[in-house]
Design an enzyme around this catalytic site. Structure first.
Site, PDB file in Angstrom:
ATOM      1  N   ARG A  95      -0.661   3.050  10.305  1.00 36.88           N
ATOM      2  CA  ARG A  95      -1.679   2.861  11.068  1.00 36.88           C
ATOM      3  C   ARG A  95      -0.884   1.205  11.546  1.00 36.88           C
ATOM      4  O   ARG A  95      -0.650   0.669  11.081  1.00 36.88           O
ATOM      5  CB  ARG A  95      -2.709   2.022   9.988  1.00 36.88           C
ATOM      6  N   HIS A 125      -3.150   4.806   6.380  1.00 32.45           N
ATOM      7  CA  HIS A 125      -1.244   5.507   6.766  1.00 32.45           C
ATOM      8  C   HIS A 125      -1.569   7.308   6.753  1.00 32.45           C
ATOM      9  O   HIS A 125      -1.998   7.517   4.864  1.00 32.45           O
ATOM     10  CB  HIS A 125      -0.705   4.966   5.658  1.00 32.45           C
ATOM     11  N   CYS A 156       0.851  -1.126   0.113  1.00 26.73           N
ATOM     12  CA  CYS A 156       0.214   0.198  -0.169  1.00 26.73           C
ATOM     13  C   CYS A 156       0.582   1.466   0.526  1.00 26.73           C
ATOM     14  O   CYS A 156       0.537   2.064  -0.467  1.00 26.73           O
ATOM     15  CB  CYS A 156      -0.647   0.320   1.336  1.00 26.73           C
TER      16      CYS A 156
HETATM   17  P1  NAD Z   1      -6.108 -11.048   5.632  1.00 24.08           P
HETATM   18  O1  NAD Z   1      -4.823 -12.151   7.135  1.00 24.08           O
HETATM   19  O2  NAD Z   1      -6.852 -10.001   5.824  1.00 24.08           O
HETATM   20  O3  NAD Z   1      -5.390 -11.990   5.203  1.00 24.08           O
HETATM   21  C1  NAD Z   1      -5.071 -13.042   4.339  1.00 24.08           C
HETATM   22  C2  NAD Z   1      -6.218 -14.814   4.327  1.00 24.08           C
HETATM   23  O4  NAD Z   1      -5.691 -15.614   4.030  1.00 24.08           O
HETATM   24  C3  NAD Z   1      -7.232 -15.092   5.605  1.00 24.08           C
HETATM   25  O5  NAD Z   1      -8.366 -14.901   5.327  1.00 24.08           O
HETATM   26  C4  NAD Z   1      -6.459 -16.001   6.073  1.00 24.08           C
HETATM   27  O6  NAD Z   1      -6.926 -17.057   6.723  1.00 24.08           O
HETATM   28  C5  NAD Z   1      -5.816 -16.729   4.284  1.00 24.08           C
HETATM   29  N1  NAD Z   1      -4.494 -17.796   4.445  1.00 24.08           N
HETATM   30  C6  NAD Z   1      -4.007 -18.185   5.337  1.00 24.08           C
HETATM   31  N2  NAD Z   1      -3.031 -19.062   4.997  1.00 24.08           N
HETATM   32  C7  NAD Z   1      -3.718 -19.470   3.320  1.00 24.08           C
HETATM   33  C8  NAD Z   1      -3.163 -20.373   2.577  1.00 24.08           C
HETATM   34  N3  NAD Z   1      -2.539 -21.630   3.080  1.00 24.08           N
HETATM   35  N4  NAD Z   1      -4.357 -20.370   1.709  1.00 24.08           N
HETATM   36  C9  NAD Z   1      -4.779 -19.255   1.128  1.00 24.08           C
HETATM   37  N5  NAD Z   1      -5.346 -18.775   2.184  1.00 24.08           N
HETATM   38  C10 NAD Z   1      -5.009 -18.315   2.982  1.00 24.08           C
HETATM   39  O7  NAD Z   1      -4.190 -10.503   4.957  1.00 24.08           O
HETATM   40  P2  NAD Z   1      -4.252  -9.199   4.243  1.00 24.08           P
HETATM   41  O8  NAD Z   1      -4.465  -7.649   5.242  1.00 24.08           O
HETATM   42  O9  NAD Z   1      -5.340  -9.202   3.145  1.00 24.08           O
HETATM   43  O10 NAD Z   1      -3.184  -9.442   3.786  1.00 24.08           O
HETATM   44  C11 NAD Z   1      -2.278 -10.116   2.405  1.00 24.08           C
HETATM   45  C12 NAD Z   1      -1.943  -9.442   1.578  1.00 24.08           C
HETATM   46  O11 NAD Z   1      -1.216  -8.474   1.097  1.00 24.08           O
HETATM   47  C13 NAD Z   1      -0.017  -9.436   2.568  1.00 24.08           C
HETATM   48  O12 NAD Z   1       0.844  -9.778   1.790  1.00 24.08           O
HETATM   49  C14 NAD Z   1       0.207  -7.957   3.150  1.00 24.08           C
HETATM   50  O13 NAD Z   1       1.597  -7.784   2.944  1.00 24.08           O
HETATM   51  C15 NAD Z   1      -0.522  -7.093   1.389  1.00 24.08           C
HETATM   52  N6  NAD Z   1      -0.935  -6.368   1.596  1.00 24.08           N
HETATM   53  C16 NAD Z   1      -2.053  -5.949   2.960  1.00 24.08           C
HETATM   54  C17 NAD Z   1      -2.576  -4.359   3.217  1.00 24.08           C
HETATM   55  C18 NAD Z   1      -3.237  -3.847   4.318  1.00 24.08           C
HETATM   56  O14 NAD Z   1      -3.088  -3.149   4.492  1.00 24.08           O
HETATM   57  N7  NAD Z   1      -3.442  -5.059   4.688  1.00 24.08           N
HETATM   58  C19 NAD Z   1      -2.263  -3.749   2.227  1.00 24.08           C
HETATM   59  C20 NAD Z   1      -0.952  -3.991   1.342  1.00 24.08           C
HETATM   60  C21 NAD Z   1      -0.813  -5.071   1.367  1.00 24.08           C
END
Ligand code: NAD
Length: 337
Positions: free
Chosen positions: A168, A220, A140
């Site tokens: 955040r 952020h 992000c």
């Molecule tokens: P999250 O924890 O909200 O979602 C991840 C999902 O994947 C959950 O539903 C979890 O149950 C599932 N999961 C776990 N292990 C798994 C597997 N082996 N197979 C399939 N599903 C599985 O996480 P998020 O915030 O969506 O983050 C996901 C990615 O996006 C990360 O790389 C993170 O760094 C990136 N990201 C997050 C944000 C943010 O602010 N949340 C912003 C940009 C990028």
């Protein structure tokens, strides 16, 4: 129609699924989850075929009365592209499965930049992902910085970027995250990982970043200083930034004084989940002193990468160029506030 599978249906994955469904040239083949939680219920409610990501958890779905369409491998096989939105590090582990089924995959910013063919930001390096098998849509914060740096580089040239990121502490649903009552230099050493990450998009960019964490979940906030190769006045820079479709320059008369009112505004205009896909730049913060540009921008961590994932799907499948893809994505989502 491009058939898109989403593996990992959490904060990012569920938003990407909705955004893909809104596109005229894409359909969601299904989504994969590990647990039968409220998001799994919602996936079924929204008619997204639900696949189990882990074999030995299948019975948990059975017990919860949630019907599965199959296992994640079947989803990967049936997809033209998979968007992996699993927690950081799991995507890299999944990459072998995507190779096995010869399905190109997109990963998120929490993954390492080392195992992918390229990192991706639609405005900055769309064509680098053409035909690639493994593409990482940057985080992000890196997305927010790249969108800002790209037009400044093109128009004026950039000598150096210095940014302090007030981050955040966690997303609204992340009950386990903090700080609760503190202001934490994070990391306390320089640079934060964000500067090197922006260099995965602009390898020759000179950029230093510092990070802090604060007890907030909304957005952020970036305090940005860019030393340009020119000395434009602030109005010129403002006009340039206003011309960018994924930068929202907040007008003074909106009287939006922080992330709280920005989120309120997003709710008022009916944005799904109060998402703000655009960088939010305070118009009156845009200031120039000689060749130095200063501004504040807020980044909605849960959603700014969503349109970028949609564009990356078109990039890896060579189904549109950057301009056409960005336009289609923006129109389908209803961007531009
Ligand atoms: P999250 O924890 O909200 O979602 C991840 C999902 O994947 C959950 O539903 C979890 O149950 C599932 N999961 C776990 N292990 C798994 C597997 N082996 N197979 C399939 N599903 C599985 O996480 P998020 O915030 O969506 O983050 C996901 C990615 O996006 C990360 O790389 C993170 O760094 C990136 N990201 C997050 C944000 C943010 O602010 N949340 C912003 C940009 C990028």
């Amino acid at each position: 129609m491009l058939r898109v599978g989403i593996n990992g249906y959490g904060t990012i994955g569920k938003r990407v699924a909705d955004a893909v469904r809104a596109q005229p040239d894409m359909e969601v083949v299904g989504v994969a989850k590990t647990r039968p939680n409220f998001e799994a219920e919602q996936a079924v409610e929204k008619d997204f075929p639900l696949y189990a990501a882990v074999e030995d958890r299948v019975e948990l779905f059975d017990e919860a009365g949630i019907e599965l369409a199959g296992m994640v491998e079947e989803l990967v096989e049936a997809s033209d592209v998979v968007v992996d939105a699993c927690p950081s590090g799991i995507g890299e582990q999944n990459s072998e499965m995507y190779d096995e089924y010869d399905t190109p995959a997109l990963y998120q910013g929490g993954e390492s930049a080392d195992f992918v063919d390229t990192s991706f930001n639609a405005r900055s390096n769309f064509s680098d992902a053409n035909g690639a098998d493994h593409v990482r849509v940057v985080s992000c914060n890196t997305t927010g910085l790249s969108r800002l740096v790209a037009p400044l580089r093109e128009e004026y040239g950039v000598e150096k970027v210095r940014t302090t990121l007030v981050r955040r502490g966690g997303d609204p649903a992340q009950t386990g995250r903090g700080p609760i009552n503190d202001i934490v230099p994070n990391p306390v050493t320089l640079p934060s990982h964000h500067g090197p990450d922006v260099k995965t998009i602009f390898p020759d960019l000179d950029i230093d970043t510092l990070g802090l964490k604060v007890p907030a979940t909304l957005m952020h906030m970036h305090s940005v200083n860019v030393t340009l190769d020119a000395e434009p006045d602030a109005d010129e820079v403002r006009e340039l930034l206003e011309g960018e479709s994924r930068l929202f320059v907040i007008p003074e008369h909106f009287d939006i004084d922080g992330a709280g009112k920005l989120k309120e505004y997003a709710q008022d205009v009916g944005r799904p989940r109060a998402d703000i896909w655009e960088n939010c730049v305070w118009g009156e913060s845009i200031t120039t002193e000689g060749d130095d540009l200063y501004l504040f921008q807020a980044i909605h961590q849960e959603s700014d990468v969503v349109p970028e994932n949609v564009d990356a799907i078109r990039a890896v499948t060579n189904s549109a160029d950057a301009e056409e893809s960005i336009r289609t994505t923006n129109e389908s989502l209803g961007m531009g506030i």
